[in-house]
Design an enzyme around this catalytic site. Structure first.
Site, PDB file in Angstrom:
ATOM      1  N   ASP A 156      53.681  45.088  45.164  1.00 46.78           N
ATOM      2  CA  ASP A 156      52.903  44.729  44.022  1.00 46.78           C
ATOM      3  C   ASP A 156      53.444  44.109  43.126  1.00 46.78           C
ATOM      4  O   ASP A 156      54.704  44.021  43.085  1.00 46.78           O
ATOM      5  CB  ASP A 156      51.907  46.143  43.741  1.00 46.78           C
ATOM      6  CG  ASP A 156      50.420  45.727  43.530  1.00 46.78           C
ATOM      7  OD1 ASP A 156      50.192  44.733  43.048  1.00 46.78           O
ATOM      8  OD2 ASP A 156      49.774  46.727  43.385  1.00 46.78           O
ATOM      9  N   ASP A 212      41.905  42.050  42.547  1.00 46.00           N
ATOM     10  CA  ASP A 212      41.384  42.983  43.688  1.00 46.00           C
ATOM     11  C   ASP A 212      39.954  42.642  44.360  1.00 46.00           C
ATOM     12  O   ASP A 212      39.166  42.119  43.452  1.00 46.00           O
ATOM     13  CB  ASP A 212      41.529  44.370  43.278  1.00 46.00           C
ATOM     14  CG  ASP A 212      42.920  44.992  43.357  1.00 46.00           C
ATOM     15  OD1 ASP A 212      43.995  43.944  43.527  1.00 46.00           O
ATOM     16  OD2 ASP A 212      42.927  46.046  42.880  1.00 46.00           O
TER      17      ASP A 212
HETATM   18  C1  GLA Z   1      46.789  46.804  42.656  1.00 47.75           C
HETATM   19  C2  GLA Z   1      46.765  45.861  44.158  1.00 47.75           C
HETATM   20  C3  GLA Z   1      45.871  46.913  45.203  1.00 47.75           C
HETATM   21  C4  GLA Z   1      46.199  48.361  45.148  1.00 47.75           C
HETATM   22  C5  GLA Z   1      46.511  48.754  43.811  1.00 47.75           C
HETATM   23  C6  GLA Z   1      47.090  50.305  44.011  1.00 47.75           C
HETATM   24  O1  GLA Z   1      45.549  46.803  41.961  1.00 47.75           O
HETATM   25  O2  GLA Z   1      46.027  44.779  44.056  1.00 47.75           O
HETATM   26  O3  GLA Z   1      45.589  46.237  46.335  1.00 47.75           O
HETATM   27  O4  GLA Z   1      47.466  48.376  45.873  1.00 47.75           O
HETATM   28  O5  GLA Z   1      47.254  48.048  43.124  1.00 47.75           O
HETATM   29  O6  GLA Z   1      47.429  50.873  42.840  1.00 47.75           O
END
Ligand code: GLA
Length: 402
Positions: A156, A212
């Site tokens: 990430d 997301d």
């Molecule tokens: C980010 C990523 C998500 C998830 C969260 C976890 O938002 O884009 O897909 O992995 O972190 O904290």
């Protein structure tokens, strides 16, 4: 004379053998990963930080029992919050309450079911949920992951401050390769630094193209005032539509994980979500509770005819080839020369949608067999075009084979 030619022959063979060896050594352990889009399950969309050994093992059992494994799902991925700290030597430590037997035990269990283990970390100092990130520990973490049998790393981009994205992910790929274990690298940078331009070069196997996903049909919405943004299915679709040229075997655009079965959309919308992700040659990473799926959810996630479109060996991402207001036609070329076609109705009433052969890449004079991938039935031979009535927020998904 004779001795000299024997010597030159020996020198020649040594040089050839050495060159061959070097060439072999330079082929990275990760060279053949993700030749089709990865398929599996991930904990985040449904469980967020509520992960544990029991949950993950139960989900591995469910992947097998539900028929998901037979349909092609193989990775069982633990997202954020499995890690709590680093020990005195800097080694990453899994939550001892939630993972009492450690991550290797989880990996062994997953492997014993014929599945593969994925974990999550972050290129910055902390993960998005505030757990220890990978920054400065890349090689150490990669060795640890390899010792647990990790097969997939989602990496990430929270708390990465002024880091360079391309350099950060290249570093992690080098670290993973140095561990000697083939590990899929899932770049989760949300599209900010346009990872489609460099993701494949640094050995990324997939890269998120957007913020997301959220379990809803449309719209891009701020998380909080001023903090951009999460996305419904259509918002992600529109952000990915023009990126088709960057996808191919080993390196995929990632429109984020599936929300099918999580309850925020209708079954019609989930069918569209799944069909469109298959057209995008997206990684199919389920994000629902597989232990108690409704039959409708199960039938969407395991529709082999739709999965085959996603997994087609040519590795093309589908394109939006026609658009008229809320009505769209998407086409994806397949390895055997045929096309997968989706008629998408984004609007609020049923409408007829037509795909012309010209739009999907055939002369209009061609006669082609059409098969409906949700009805599982051949619908006949058509020349020049195929039309169908499509419900609100629905799709009709077909193959067209001349
Ligand atoms: C980010 C990523 C998500 C998830 C969260 C976890 O938002 O884009 O897909 O992995 O972190 O904290």
């Amino acid at each position: 004379m004779k001795t000299r030619s024997v010597v030159s022959a020996i020198v020649f063979f040594v040089v050839v053998a050495a060159t061959a060896l070097t060439a072999q050594e330079s082929v990275s352990v990760s060279a053949d990963l993700a030749l089709t889009p990865p398929m599996g399950w991930n904990s985040w969309n449904k469980f967020a930080c509520n992960v544990s050994e029991d949950l993950i093992k139960g989900m591995a059992d469910a992947v097998v029992k539900s028929g998901m494994k037979d349909a092609g799902y193989v990775y069982v991925n633990v997202d954020d919050c499995w890690q709590v700290s680093r020990d005195a030597n800097g080694n990453i430590v899994a939550d001892p309450q939630r993972f009492p037997h450690g991550m290797k035990a989880v990996g062994d269990y997953i492997h014993s079911r014929g599945l593969k283990l994925g974990v999550y970390s972050d290129a910055g100092s902390k993960t998005c949920a505030g757990r220890p990130g990978g920054l400065g520990h890349e090689y150490q973490d990669a060795l640890m992951y390899a010792s647990w049998g990790v097969d997939y790393l989602k990496y990430d981009w929270c708390n990465a401050t002024t880091q360079d994205a391309k350099a950060s992910y290249a570093n992690m790929r080098a670290a993973l390769d140095a561990s000697g274990r083939p590990i899929v690298l899932s770049i989760c940078e949300w599209g900010t630094a346009k990872p489609w331009l460099w993701g494949a070069d640094v050995g990324g196997n997939l890269w998120r193209t957007t913020g997301d996903i959220q379990d809803r049909w449309a719209d891009k919405r701020e998380w909080r005032p001023g903090i951009c943004c999460n996305n419904g299915v259509l918002a992600i679709l529109d952000q990915e539509a023009d990126l088709y040229s960057y996808a191919g075997p080993g390196h995929w655009n990632d429109p984020d994980m599936l929300e099918v079965g999580n309850g925020g959309m209708s079954d019609t919308e989930y069918r569209s979500h799944f069909s469109l992700w298959a057209m995008l040659a997206a990684p199919l990473i389920a994000g629902n509770d597989l232990r108690n799926m409704r039959p409708e959810t199960h039938d969407i996630l395991t529709n082999k005819e739709v999965i085959n479109i996603d997994q087609d060996a040519l590795g093309r991402q589908g394109e939006r080839v026609a658009r008229n207001g809320d009505l769209e036609v998407w086409a994806k070329q397949l390895k055997d020369g045929s096309r997968a076609v989706v008629l998408l109705n984004r609007g609020s009433g049923e409408q007829e949608i037509t795909a012309t052969w010209e739009d999907i890449g055939y002369p209009n004079t061609v006669s082609a067999s059409v098969r409906d991938l949700w009805q599982h039935k051949d619908v006949g031979k058509f020349t020049g075009k195929y039309s169908a009535r499509v419900g609100s927020h629905g799709v009709v998904m077909v193959t067209v084979k001349p």
